[in-house]
Write an enzyme that holds these catalytic residues in place. Sequence first.
Site, PDB file in Angstrom:
ATOM      1  CD  GLU A 210       9.164  36.022 -18.634  1.00  0.00           C
ATOM      2  OE1 GLU A 210       9.316  36.979 -19.346  1.00  0.00           O
ATOM      3  OE2 GLU A 210      10.091  35.604 -17.880  1.00  0.00           O
ATOM      4  CB  CYS A 244       5.361  39.503 -25.770  1.00  0.00           C
ATOM      5  SG  CYS A 244       6.534  37.931 -25.794  1.00  0.00           S
TER       6      CYS A 244
HETATM    7  P1  NAD Z   1      -3.505  39.698 -20.070  1.00  0.00           P
HETATM    8  O1  NAD Z   1      -2.828  40.440 -19.273  1.00  0.00           O
HETATM    9  O2  NAD Z   1      -4.983  40.389 -20.563  1.00  0.00           O
HETATM   10  O3  NAD Z   1      -4.376  38.273 -19.499  1.00  0.00           O
HETATM   11  C1  NAD Z   1      -3.225  37.125 -19.237  1.00  0.00           C
HETATM   12  C2  NAD Z   1      -3.777  36.263 -18.454  1.00  0.00           C
HETATM   13  O4  NAD Z   1      -4.244  36.790 -17.201  1.00  0.00           O
HETATM   14  C3  NAD Z   1      -5.041  35.404 -18.890  1.00  0.00           C
HETATM   15  O5  NAD Z   1      -4.965  34.285 -18.614  1.00  0.00           O
HETATM   16  C4  NAD Z   1      -6.179  36.381 -18.056  1.00  0.00           C
HETATM   17  O6  NAD Z   1      -7.525  35.303 -17.857  1.00  0.00           O
HETATM   18  C5  NAD Z   1      -5.539  36.777 -16.743  1.00  0.00           C
HETATM   19  N1  NAD Z   1      -6.125  37.821 -16.328  1.00  0.00           N
HETATM   20  C6  NAD Z   1      -6.792  38.907 -17.079  1.00  0.00           C
HETATM   21  N2  NAD Z   1      -7.200  39.911 -16.358  1.00  0.00           N
HETATM   22  C7  NAD Z   1      -6.966  39.452 -15.023  1.00  0.00           C
HETATM   23  C8  NAD Z   1      -7.314  40.103 -13.835  1.00  0.00           C
HETATM   24  N3  NAD Z   1      -7.759  41.271 -13.526  1.00  0.00           N
HETATM   25  N4  NAD Z   1      -6.621  39.334 -12.743  1.00  0.00           N
HETATM   26  C9  NAD Z   1      -6.385  38.440 -12.797  1.00  0.00           C
HETATM   27  N5  NAD Z   1      -6.109  37.310 -14.018  1.00  0.00           N
HETATM   28  C10 NAD Z   1      -6.371  38.294 -15.010  1.00  0.00           C
HETATM   29  O7  NAD Z   1      -2.764  39.378 -21.475  1.00  0.00           O
HETATM   30  P2  NAD Z   1      -3.121  39.042 -22.637  1.00  0.00           P
HETATM   31  O8  NAD Z   1      -4.055  39.891 -23.478  1.00  0.00           O
HETATM   32  O9  NAD Z   1      -3.878  37.633 -22.619  1.00  0.00           O
HETATM   33  O10 NAD Z   1      -1.827  39.057 -23.518  1.00  0.00           O
HETATM   34  C11 NAD Z   1      -1.230  39.975 -24.257  1.00  0.00           C
HETATM   35  C12 NAD Z   1      -0.181  40.527 -23.415  1.00  0.00           C
HETATM   36  O11 NAD Z   1       0.548  39.579 -22.859  1.00  0.00           O
HETATM   37  C13 NAD Z   1       0.692  41.717 -24.051  1.00  0.00           C
HETATM   38  O12 NAD Z   1       1.037  42.701 -23.182  1.00  0.00           O
HETATM   39  C14 NAD Z   1       1.983  40.860 -24.117  1.00  0.00           C
HETATM   40  O13 NAD Z   1       3.204  41.663 -24.409  1.00  0.00           O
HETATM   41  C15 NAD Z   1       2.192  40.079 -23.075  1.00  0.00           C
HETATM   42  N6  NAD Z   1       2.904  38.867 -23.207  1.00  0.00           N
HETATM   43  C16 NAD Z   1       4.046  38.802 -22.639  1.00  0.00           C
HETATM   44  C17 NAD Z   1       4.870  37.584 -22.924  1.00  0.00           C
HETATM   45  C18 NAD Z   1       6.522  37.481 -22.248  1.00  0.00           C
HETATM   46  O14 NAD Z   1       6.742  36.512 -22.295  1.00  0.00           O
HETATM   47  N7  NAD Z   1       6.764  38.596 -21.823  1.00  0.00           N
HETATM   48  C19 NAD Z   1       4.412  36.769 -23.813  1.00  0.00           C
HETATM   49  C20 NAD Z   1       3.271  36.913 -24.401  1.00  0.00           C
HETATM   50  C21 NAD Z   1       2.377  38.063 -24.143  1.00  0.00           C
END
Ligand code: NAD
Length: 456
Positions: A210, A244
């Site tokens: 997602e 998002c």
């Molecule tokens: P992110 O991808 O930075 O982090 C999400 C999760 O992944 C966190 O728990 C983090 O600890 C983990 N993570 C980060 N880097 C990692 C890596 N290198 N390896 C493994 N795990 C890792 O996202 P964010 O900044 O927390 O959230 C914002 C993003 O999420 C935006 O792009 C937004 O559009 C998206 N989002 C999507 C939805 C959806 O339902 N489609 C909902 C909310 C947010």
Amino acid sequence: MSEYQNVLDRQRIFFQDGTARELSFRIAQLKELKKLLTENEQKIIEAVYEDLKKPAFETFGTEIGLIIGEINYAVKNLADWVSPTKVPGSLVNFPSRNYILKEPYGSVLIISPWNYPVQLTLLPLVGAMAAGNTAVLKPSELTPHTSAVLAELIAQYFDPDYITVINGGVETSSALLDLRFDYIFFTGSTRVGKIIMQKAAVNLTPVTLELGGKSPCIVDETADLAISAKRIVWGKFVNAGQTCVAPDYLLVQEDIKEEFLRHLSASIEELYGEHPEESPDYTRIVNHDHFERLRSYLNNGTIVSGGDSNPETNFIAPTVLDNISWDDPVMQDEIFGPILPVLCYHDLLDAVTQVRKAPRPLALYVFTANDNTEKYILENISFGGGAINDTIAQLGNHHLSFGGVGSSGFGSYHGKASFDSFSHQKSIMKKDFFVDIPLRYAPYEGKIKWLKTIFR
Ligand code: NAD
């Protein structure tokens, strides 16, 4: 053996014991999750406030309430969802009975982001539990108060061999991804989504991703401009744009742009007052890094409304930017904050061509009273899901599955789709011993004409 491997091994034993699969257990545990939410509503609201200064109304409406609604729906329908689906037989297998079983994957890993820190962790969990899985939850490190409360409450209400929270940052997430989970459900950025998929590929673990993207919002000259502006301002600035599916940018028909900008400014003032920094209903940016990232966009184009910021509190005012081009930094990546760039289009072909400059978005919104405009946009632009004449409110209907396409992800959830996402569809054909039609067996001589008759 690592600490996390130990957690997974224990969950696997719990799963193989079969308890998590029993319908009565699933329903009882879903009700327990509802109890967790209702008994700790205030605690959760306070934790989310600590992290994001999110008003209680929004935490209830967009996090707790939404999860309770999904639990109620799953509890009511689960007996139906788990029952095998009968499907018609085929002539080649006559006589036989055919059906599809819904089998839980086993031990699932749910990794969530910070922007709706409760909902985006527990809503997938509802699907995982309904489908009969065990789960490890890895909430975001950027909302530490909420993540700590989630860990505390899950430990209080659930057996850790069934559901547990493991908190931590990238290293923790990476270590968990090295383990052989049976399913990974990831919500987060497109950049990290690619890393998740690479890691999952090592064990061929199925994934739902997602992700995000630049979700357009198109306004044509037939729309009711006052109502459209209000619905866009609401969907863009709720949670300070850290949603998002928030409209990322506006594409407005050129003849109505000036008038529409006036409506946008008026709506912002109506919702958040003359000084949004003083509004109790306006969320802050999650941390200083994101604040700085967003603040750098404020000098793109010209400011029509807002533009104020405060580094002490990570406040960025609801801001509308005019005179923006696709080359501006604000148009290069998902904004994920309270900044709304406004671009113009000449005709629908122009609008579609512009939207297609960015990868396929998670959401799209179109405001119009013209059925042809609506049809043209829906048929010519690929996106995850969306709404006509509203923004983000489509998520309030669990009959609408939610998920992206292309760069905005794949797989979907909410309502029955959540159950389906966390279930393997096991197809079964059953025969008895009374009839054994000899056609398929060698020697084949003289039989091909019968085979052709069947397939014709
Ligand atoms: P992110 O991808 O930075 O982090 C999400 C999760 O992944 C966190 O728990 C983090 O600890 C983990 N993570 C980060 N880097 C990692 C890596 N290198 N390896 C493994 N795990 C890792 O996202 P964010 O900044 O927390 O959230 C914002 C993003 O999420 C935006 O792009 C937004 O559009 C998206 N989002 C999507 C939805 C959806 O339902 N489609 C909902 C909310 C947010």
